[in-house]
Design an enzyme around this catalytic site. Structure first.
Site, PDB file in Angstrom:
ATOM      1  N   ASP A 136      30.177   3.183  62.487  1.00 35.41           N
ATOM      2  CA  ASP A 136      29.509   2.386  63.617  1.00 35.41           C
ATOM      3  C   ASP A 136      28.817   3.080  64.918  1.00 35.41           C
ATOM      4  OD1 ASP A 136      28.672   0.116  64.569  1.00 35.41           O
ATOM      5  OD2 ASP A 136      30.531  -0.522  65.764  1.00 35.41           O
ATOM      6  N   HIS A 191      19.908   4.803  61.763  1.00 38.64           N
ATOM      7  CA  HIS A 191      20.662   4.494  60.340  1.00 38.64           C
ATOM      8  C   HIS A 191      20.308   5.730  59.616  1.00 38.64           C
ATOM      9  CE1 HIS A 191      22.029   0.886  61.498  1.00 38.64           C
ATOM     10  NE2 HIS A 191      20.800   0.140  61.313  1.00 38.64           N
ATOM     11  N   LEU A 235      36.682  14.722  44.557  1.00 41.72           N
ATOM     12  CA  LEU A 235      36.942  13.615  45.635  1.00 41.72           C
ATOM     13  C   LEU A 235      36.327  12.396  45.065  1.00 41.72           C
ATOM     14  CD1 LEU A 235      36.617  13.576  49.251  1.00 41.72           C
ATOM     15  CD2 LEU A 235      35.123  12.261  48.252  1.00 41.72           C
TER      16      LEU A 235
HETATM   17  C1  FPP Z   1      26.558   0.464  61.784  1.00 40.54           C
HETATM   18  O1  FPP Z   1      26.061   0.756  63.107  1.00 40.54           O
HETATM   19  C2  FPP Z   1      26.176   0.999  60.771  1.00 40.54           C
HETATM   20  C3  FPP Z   1      25.677   0.164  59.819  1.00 40.54           C
HETATM   21  C4  FPP Z   1      25.496  -1.286  59.833  1.00 40.54           C
HETATM   22  C5  FPP Z   1      25.084   0.986  58.551  1.00 40.54           C
HETATM   23  C6  FPP Z   1      25.635   1.988  58.173  1.00 40.54           C
HETATM   24  C7  FPP Z   1      24.753   2.908  57.334  1.00 40.54           C
HETATM   25  C8  FPP Z   1      24.716   4.310  57.470  1.00 40.54           C
HETATM   26  C9  FPP Z   1      25.717   5.082  58.091  1.00 40.54           C
HETATM   27  C10 FPP Z   1      23.786   5.017  57.010  1.00 40.54           C
HETATM   28  C11 FPP Z   1      23.156   4.546  55.652  1.00 40.54           C
HETATM   29  C12 FPP Z   1      23.824   4.863  54.210  1.00 40.54           C
HETATM   30  C13 FPP Z   1      23.713   4.334  53.418  1.00 40.54           C
HETATM   31  C14 FPP Z   1      24.320   4.836  52.014  1.00 40.54           C
HETATM   32  C15 FPP Z   1      22.669   3.080  53.300  1.00 40.54           C
HETATM   33  P1  FPP Z   1      25.260  -0.440  63.986  1.00 40.54           P
HETATM   34  O2  FPP Z   1      23.797  -0.422  63.544  1.00 40.54           O
HETATM   35  O3  FPP Z   1      26.437  -1.741  63.925  1.00 40.54           O
HETATM   36  O4  FPP Z   1      25.454   0.373  65.281  1.00 40.54           O
HETATM   37  P2  FPP Z   1      25.604  -0.328  66.872  1.00 40.54           P
HETATM   38  O5  FPP Z   1      26.713  -0.720  67.018  1.00 40.54           O
HETATM   39  O6  FPP Z   1      25.219   0.699  67.890  1.00 40.54           O
HETATM   40  O7  FPP Z   1      24.034  -1.289  67.049  1.00 40.54           O
END
Ligand code: FPP
Length: 232
Positions: free
Chosen positions: A16, A33, A127
């Site tokens: 997150d 992202h 892994l």
């Molecule tokens: C949460 O951060 C993250 C996500 C919803 C997406 C996670 C994705 C990645 C780490 C990279 C992509 C990897 C692949 C394999 C597709 P948020 O957007 O909720 O952050 P915030 O809470 O700061 O808004």
């Protein structure tokens, strides 16, 4: 009593904070992202070096479809790119890729990419990297119940071990440690069944910044925890 099952066999991470990481820099959320995506490979390596055998990453939840269309499209395209860029290297590193979640809502192309990556790496013995994409814990439980009903399993024959075999995590052990970056302290529908006795670790660090020092701290905190699994 000090932790005896160290290092944890299975670590699961709620990645997150990508959006905030980008906001803090005045950049669009998708750039966050992308930065989060870039952090996956180094983090896999760090955990593998610590002897962790299973690493699960929560990349897209069943609820994430409700985000703005452009962000959803960006995350889907990022998944495709990551599979293209990383699969061969993961394969060379003997990493087995497993997908946790639904495939039916993905485009044919993305679904085939995901299946091919899983198929290519399925006999690797290093892994196991589980990518939770279009994953929801409640949805997983509902799908498992449906599949058991579809297979005609009588209710009396269903116990916890039968049920667990119908989850996406069929042959994956339960996570010993669940880490959530980004400062929120909830599970957000992640591994609801499997995390019943996991140690939970929440840190404010945003996912793109999560690095070696944070892994070290999470693992030393885990080592100090007493796991009792309901016993005294
Ligand atoms: C949460 O951060 C993250 C996500 C919803 C997406 C996670 C994705 C990645 C780490 C990279 C992509 C990897 C692949 C394999 C597709 P948020 O957007 O909720 O952050 P915030 O809470 O700061 O808004």
């Amino acid at each position: 009593m000090i932790q005896t099952n160290y290092p944890p066999q299975h670590v699961a991470i709620i990645m997150d904070g990508n959006g905030r990481w980008a906001n803090n820099r005045g950049l669009p959320r998708l750039v966050g992202h992308e930065a989060g995506g870039k952090n996956i490979r180094p983090v896999v390596k760090i955990f593998a070096d610590y002897g962790v055998k299973y690493l699960t990453l929560y990349a897209f939840s069943t609820e994430n479809w409700t985000r703005p269309r452009a962000e959803v499209a960006g995350l889907l395209s990022l998944l495709g790119k990551k599979i293209d860029q990383e699969t061969q290297t993961f394969h060379q590193e003997n990493i087995r890729l497993v997908h946790l979640g639904r495939l039916d809502k993905l485009s044919n192309r993305l679904r085939e990419k995901m299946k091919a990556a899983v198929e290519l790496t399925k006999n690797n013995t290093g892994l196991t990297l589980c990518l939770a994409f279009d994953y929801g814990g409640r949805d997983e439980i509902v799908q498992a119940a449906r599949r058991m009903a579809g297979a005609g399993i009588p209710g009396d024959n269903i116990d916890e071990s039968v049920f667990a075999r119908y989850l996406y995590t069929t042959d994956i052990p339960n996570p010993d440690l669940v880490i959530r970056t980004g400062g929120e302290t909830r599970l957000s529908n992640f591994l609801l069944w499997q995390a019943a006795y996991s140690e939970l670790y929440f840190i404010p660090v945003l996912w793109p910044d999560f690095g070696h020092k944070d892994v070290e701290e999470a693992l030393s905190e885990y080592r100090r925890r007493q796991r009792r699994f309901g016993k005294i």
